[in-house]
Design a protein around this motif. Structure first.
Motif, PDB file in Angstrom:
ATOM      1  N   VAL A 167     -97.108  59.593   8.284  1.00 23.35           N
ATOM      2  CA  VAL A 167     -96.064  58.851   8.748  1.00 23.35           C
ATOM      3  C   VAL A 167     -96.388  57.396   9.294  1.00 23.35           C
ATOM      4  CG1 VAL A 167     -93.935  58.965  10.065  1.00 23.35           C
ATOM      5  CG2 VAL A 167     -94.567  60.862   8.687  1.00 23.35           C
ATOM      6  N   ARG A 168     -97.481  57.656  10.370  1.00 25.35           N
ATOM      7  CA  ARG A 168     -97.612  56.481  11.152  1.00 25.35           C
ATOM      8  C   ARG A 168     -98.698  55.505  10.612  1.00 25.35           C
ATOM      9  NH1 ARG A 168     -93.152  57.227  12.649  1.00 25.35           N
ATOM     10  NH2 ARG A 168     -92.522  57.840  14.700  1.00 25.35           N
ATOM     11  N   HIS A 169     -99.565  55.908   9.653  1.00 20.64           N
ATOM     12  CA  HIS A 169    -100.610  55.190   9.390  1.00 20.64           C
ATOM     13  C   HIS A 169    -100.674  54.885   7.692  1.00 20.64           C
ATOM     14  CE1 HIS A 169    -102.491  55.614  13.126  1.00 20.64           C
ATOM     15  NE2 HIS A 169    -102.387  56.856  13.113  1.00 20.64           N
ATOM     16  N   ARG A 170    -101.114  53.654   7.270  1.00 15.59           N
ATOM     17  CA  ARG A 170    -100.838  53.369   5.951  1.00 15.59           C
ATOM     18  C   ARG A 170    -102.425  53.476   5.477  1.00 15.59           C
ATOM     19  NH1 ARG A 170     -96.440  54.148   6.917  1.00 15.59           N
ATOM     20  NH2 ARG A 170     -94.835  52.830   6.508  1.00 15.59           N
ATOM     21  N   PHE A 171    -102.676  54.205   4.272  1.00 13.87           N
ATOM     22  CA  PHE A 171    -104.221  54.610   3.797  1.00 13.87           C
ATOM     23  C   PHE A 171    -103.761  54.547   2.080  1.00 13.87           C
ATOM     24  CE2 PHE A 171    -102.697  58.417   5.552  1.00 13.87           C
ATOM     25  CZ  PHE A 171    -102.842  59.411   4.379  1.00 13.87           C
ATOM     26  N   THR A 172    -104.999  54.471   1.618  1.00 14.76           N
ATOM     27  CA  THR A 172    -105.166  54.390   0.314  1.00 14.76           C
ATOM     28  C   THR A 172    -104.975  56.059  -0.149  1.00 14.76           C
ATOM     29  OG1 THR A 172    -106.682  52.498   0.136  1.00 14.76           O
ATOM     30  CG2 THR A 172    -106.591  54.215  -1.876  1.00 14.76           C
ATOM     31  N   GLY A 173    -104.181  56.183  -0.975  1.00 17.42           N
ATOM     32  CA  GLY A 173    -103.895  57.656  -1.480  1.00 17.42           C
ATOM     33  C   GLY A 173    -102.804  58.305  -0.798  1.00 17.42           C
ATOM     34  N   ARG A 174    -102.000  57.698   0.070  1.00 20.25           N
ATOM     35  CA  ARG A 174    -100.945  58.291   0.871  1.00 20.25           C
ATOM     36  C   ARG A 174     -99.935  58.968  -0.017  1.00 20.25           C
ATOM     37  NH1 ARG A 174     -96.698  55.824   2.822  1.00 20.25           N
ATOM     38  NH2 ARG A 174     -95.528  56.908   4.550  1.00 20.25           N
ATOM     39  N   ARG A 175     -99.507  58.255  -0.839  1.00 20.70           N
ATOM     40  CA  ARG A 175     -98.491  58.717  -1.678  1.00 20.70           C
ATOM     41  C   ARG A 175     -98.734  59.822  -2.530  1.00 20.70           C
ATOM     42  NH1 ARG A 175     -93.690  55.581  -2.313  1.00 20.70           N
ATOM     43  NH2 ARG A 175     -93.704  53.648  -1.237  1.00 20.70           N
ATOM     44  N   MET A 176    -100.039  59.780  -3.250  1.00 21.01           N
ATOM     45  CA  MET A 176    -100.492  60.800  -3.949  1.00 21.01           C
ATOM     46  C   MET A 176    -100.683  61.971  -3.079  1.00 21.01           C
ATOM     47  SD  MET A 176    -101.501  61.949  -6.858  1.00 21.01           S
ATOM     48  CE  MET A 176    -101.428  60.395  -7.668  1.00 21.01           C
ATOM     49  N   PHE A 177    -101.142  61.997  -1.852  1.00 17.45           N
ATOM     50  CA  PHE A 177    -101.199  63.265  -1.004  1.00 17.45           C
ATOM     51  C   PHE A 177    -100.144  63.715  -0.793  1.00 17.45           C
ATOM     52  CE2 PHE A 177    -101.660  64.988   3.333  1.00 17.45           C
ATOM     53  CZ  PHE A 177    -102.781  65.836   3.291  1.00 17.45           C
ATOM     54  N   VAL A 178     -99.075  63.289  -0.482  1.00 20.36           N
ATOM     55  CA  VAL A 178     -97.565  63.904  -0.474  1.00 20.36           C
ATOM     56  C   VAL A 178     -97.072  64.396  -1.589  1.00 20.36           C
ATOM     57  CG1 VAL A 178     -95.212  63.348  -0.024  1.00 20.36           C
ATOM     58  CG2 VAL A 178     -96.858  62.039   1.372  1.00 20.36           C
ATOM     59  N   ILE A 179     -97.476  63.808  -2.795  1.00 13.78           N
ATOM     60  CA  ILE A 179     -97.205  64.539  -3.960  1.00 13.78           C
ATOM     61  C   ILE A 179     -97.944  65.961  -4.253  1.00 13.78           C
ATOM     62  CG2 ILE A 179     -97.419  64.171  -6.459  1.00 13.78           C
ATOM     63  CD1 ILE A 179     -96.772  61.126  -6.260  1.00 13.78           C
ATOM     64  N   VAL A 180     -99.321  65.743  -3.820  1.00 17.97           N
ATOM     65  CA  VAL A 180    -100.026  67.051  -4.100  1.00 17.97           C
ATOM     66  C   VAL A 180     -99.422  68.230  -3.256  1.00 17.97           C
ATOM     67  CG1 VAL A 180    -102.263  67.774  -3.636  1.00 17.97           C
ATOM     68  CG2 VAL A 180    -102.022  65.789  -4.703  1.00 17.97           C
ATOM     69  N   LEU A 181     -98.918  67.575  -2.077  1.00 19.57           N
ATOM     70  CA  LEU A 181     -98.401  68.767  -1.097  1.00 19.57           C
ATOM     71  C   LEU A 181     -97.455  69.403  -1.842  1.00 19.57           C
ATOM     72  CD1 LEU A 181     -98.231  66.854   2.418  1.00 19.57           C
ATOM     73  CD2 LEU A 181     -99.760  68.690   1.748  1.00 19.57           C
ATOM     74  N   VAL A 182     -96.571  68.767  -2.656  1.00 19.35           N
ATOM     75  CA  VAL A 182     -95.349  69.235  -3.161  1.00 19.35           C
ATOM     76  C   VAL A 182     -96.063  70.256  -4.499  1.00 19.35           C
ATOM     77  CG1 VAL A 182     -93.108  69.078  -4.493  1.00 19.35           C
ATOM     78  CG2 VAL A 182     -93.879  67.446  -2.512  1.00 19.35           C
ATOM     79  N   LEU A 183     -96.859  69.712  -5.298  1.00 22.02           N
ATOM     80  CA  LEU A 183     -97.151  70.293  -6.245  1.00 22.02           C
ATOM     81  C   LEU A 183     -98.047  71.769  -5.875  1.00 22.02           C
ATOM     82  CD1 LEU A 183     -98.890  67.437  -8.450  1.00 22.02           C
ATOM     83  CD2 LEU A 183     -96.657  68.937  -9.049  1.00 22.02           C
ATOM     84  N   VAL A 184     -98.933  71.657  -5.009  1.00 18.96           N
ATOM     85  CA  VAL A 184     -99.443  72.922  -4.511  1.00 18.96           C
ATOM     86  C   VAL A 184     -98.622  74.056  -3.845  1.00 18.96           C
ATOM     87  CG1 VAL A 184    -101.117  73.995  -2.544  1.00 18.96           C
ATOM     88  CG2 VAL A 184    -101.691  71.730  -3.669  1.00 18.96           C
ATOM     89  N   GLN A 185     -97.485  73.607  -3.615  1.00 17.57           N
ATOM     90  CA  GLN A 185     -96.360  74.735  -3.203  1.00 17.57           C
ATOM     91  C   GLN A 185     -95.789  75.403  -4.418  1.00 17.57           C
ATOM     92  OE1 GLN A 185     -93.825  73.739   0.176  1.00 17.57           O
ATOM     93  NE2 GLN A 185     -94.738  71.778  -0.015  1.00 17.57           N
ATOM     94  N   MET A 186     -96.005  74.645  -5.523  1.00 16.62           N
ATOM     95  CA  MET A 186     -95.332  75.393  -6.728  1.00 16.62           C
ATOM     96  C   MET A 186     -96.364  76.332  -7.436  1.00 16.62           C
ATOM     97  SD  MET A 186     -93.756  71.839  -8.318  1.00 16.62           S
ATOM     98  CE  MET A 186     -93.260  72.563  -9.929  1.00 16.62           C
ATOM     99  N   ILE A 187     -97.608  76.624  -7.004  1.00 19.28           N
ATOM    100  CA  ILE A 187     -98.529  77.347  -7.772  1.00 19.28           C
ATOM    101  C   ILE A 187     -98.411  78.662  -7.187  1.00 19.28           C
ATOM    102  CG2 ILE A 187    -101.032  78.069  -7.818  1.00 19.28           C
ATOM    103  CD1 ILE A 187    -101.432  74.908  -7.496  1.00 19.28           C
ATOM    104  N   PRO A 188     -98.091  79.780  -7.857  1.00 18.11           N
ATOM    105  CA  PRO A 188     -97.651  81.254  -7.339  1.00 18.11           C
ATOM    106  C   PRO A 188     -99.089  81.564  -6.694  1.00 18.11           C
ATOM    107  CG  PRO A 188     -97.883  80.989  -9.653  1.00 18.11           C
ATOM    108  CD  PRO A 188     -97.984  79.922  -9.324  1.00 18.11           C
ATOM    109  N   GLY A 189     -99.015  82.420  -5.659  1.00 15.87           N
ATOM    110  CA  GLY A 189    -100.057  83.159  -4.963  1.00 15.87           C
ATOM    111  C   GLY A 189    -100.776  83.844  -5.688  1.00 15.87           C
ATOM    112  N   ALA A 190    -100.135  84.874  -6.589  1.00 13.63           N
ATOM    113  CA  ALA A 190    -100.968  85.666  -7.463  1.00 13.63           C
ATOM    114  C   ALA A 190    -101.834  84.973  -8.400  1.00 13.63           C
ATOM    115  CB  ALA A 190     -99.900  86.531  -8.330  1.00 13.63           C
TER     116      ALA A 190
END
Length: 278
Positions: free
Chosen positions: A98-121
């Protein structure tokens, strides 16, 4: 007149709320009711809404396992360690996003959402192979690493919303007053993030405490196993000991219920604040 109309309008929503609460609470009540019955009455076809006379024989039978306290210790260690590590990493990551601007910041947030969609099994075999390579199979810290891989995406995403809700002007004012970054975090950000930390820590705790699949697959030794694996031990080839199973479920649920009683106000505040700020 207006007050009467307002009261009448609230009758229907209140009735629906009471019915919904009864539906949610009744299975929990029935679990406690069954646990305190005499073992011979557990499978009775006649419903008994009061466990009279009260018996603790089911609890004695459930706790008769010599490894019970070891299972409880392993569950507490794994769950609490997961919560502490997840909060430390999530706080640092959410503030950085939130407080820092760095390369890949938006992609990191997208990856957070995508990882949550993977079933644990789907991750059981990859995680098993990875932990085997590093020698962390049948090892409680290895189980903690597994829990962190599923908990961190959600906790970082949630705390990110809380950090965004803190005006940056407060931090700038603290810096002008001579506060270092650490003092600003401790005296300004942390108190405002407390409701969000409580809400996300409860999520992390429940996910680690309730897990059966990974604990069963990754921990083979009885001395390293956790309470969810212990719950399955009452199902044998000879049948299921329903009284002991229900009593064990009560014992297993108590830490979470007690935890909820202590933090319920913070939990409601955190959930509603996160919904508005996220």
């Amino acid at each position: 007149m207006r007050m009467r109309l307002a009261r009448h309008r609230r009758i229907v929503p209140n009735v629906f709320a009471l019915v919904a609460a009864a539906i949610v609470v009744f299975p929990v009540y029935w679990m406690f009711n069954t646990a305190f019955k005499d073992p011979g009455r557990v499978s009775s076809l006649v419903p008994e809404f009061l466990p009279l006379p009260v018996s603790v024989e089911n609890f004695a039978s459930a706790m008769d396992n010599p490894n019970f306290w070891g299972y409880a210790r392993n569950s507490l260690v794994a769950s609490l360690t997961t919560v502490v590590l997840a909060m430390l990493v999530s706080l640092a990551a959410s503030i950085a996003i939130v407080r820092h601007r760095f390369t890949g910041r938006r992609m990191f947030v997208i990856v957070l959402v995508l990882v949550q969609m993977i079933p644990g099994a789907a991750m059981v075999i990859p995680l098993y192979l990875m932990l085997r390579e590093i020698g962390a199979l049948d090892f409680v810290p290895g189980l903690v690493l597994t829990y962190l891989s599923f908990v961190l995406p959600f906790t970082i995403w949630t705390l990110r919303g809380f950090v965004e809700g803190i005006p940056v002007e407060l931090e700038e004012a603290a810096a002008i007053d001579g506060c270092t970054r650490l003092r600003t975090f401790w005296h300004v950000q942390l108190p405002l993030l407390a409701p969000g930390i409580v809400a996300t820590s409860i999520f992390a705790f429940i996910n680690a405490w309730d897990d059966y699949l990974f604990a069963y697959v990754l921990l083979q030794s009885p001395e390293n196993q956790t309470l969810p694996v212990w719950l399955v031990s009452f199902q044998t080839a000879e049948g299921v000991d329903y009284g002991s199973t229900v009593a064990a479920s009560v014992i297993f649920s108590l830490p979470v219920l007690v935890f909820f009683l202590f933090v319920q106000r913070r939990l409601v505040t955190g959930m509603t604040a996160g919904a508005v700020k996220g």
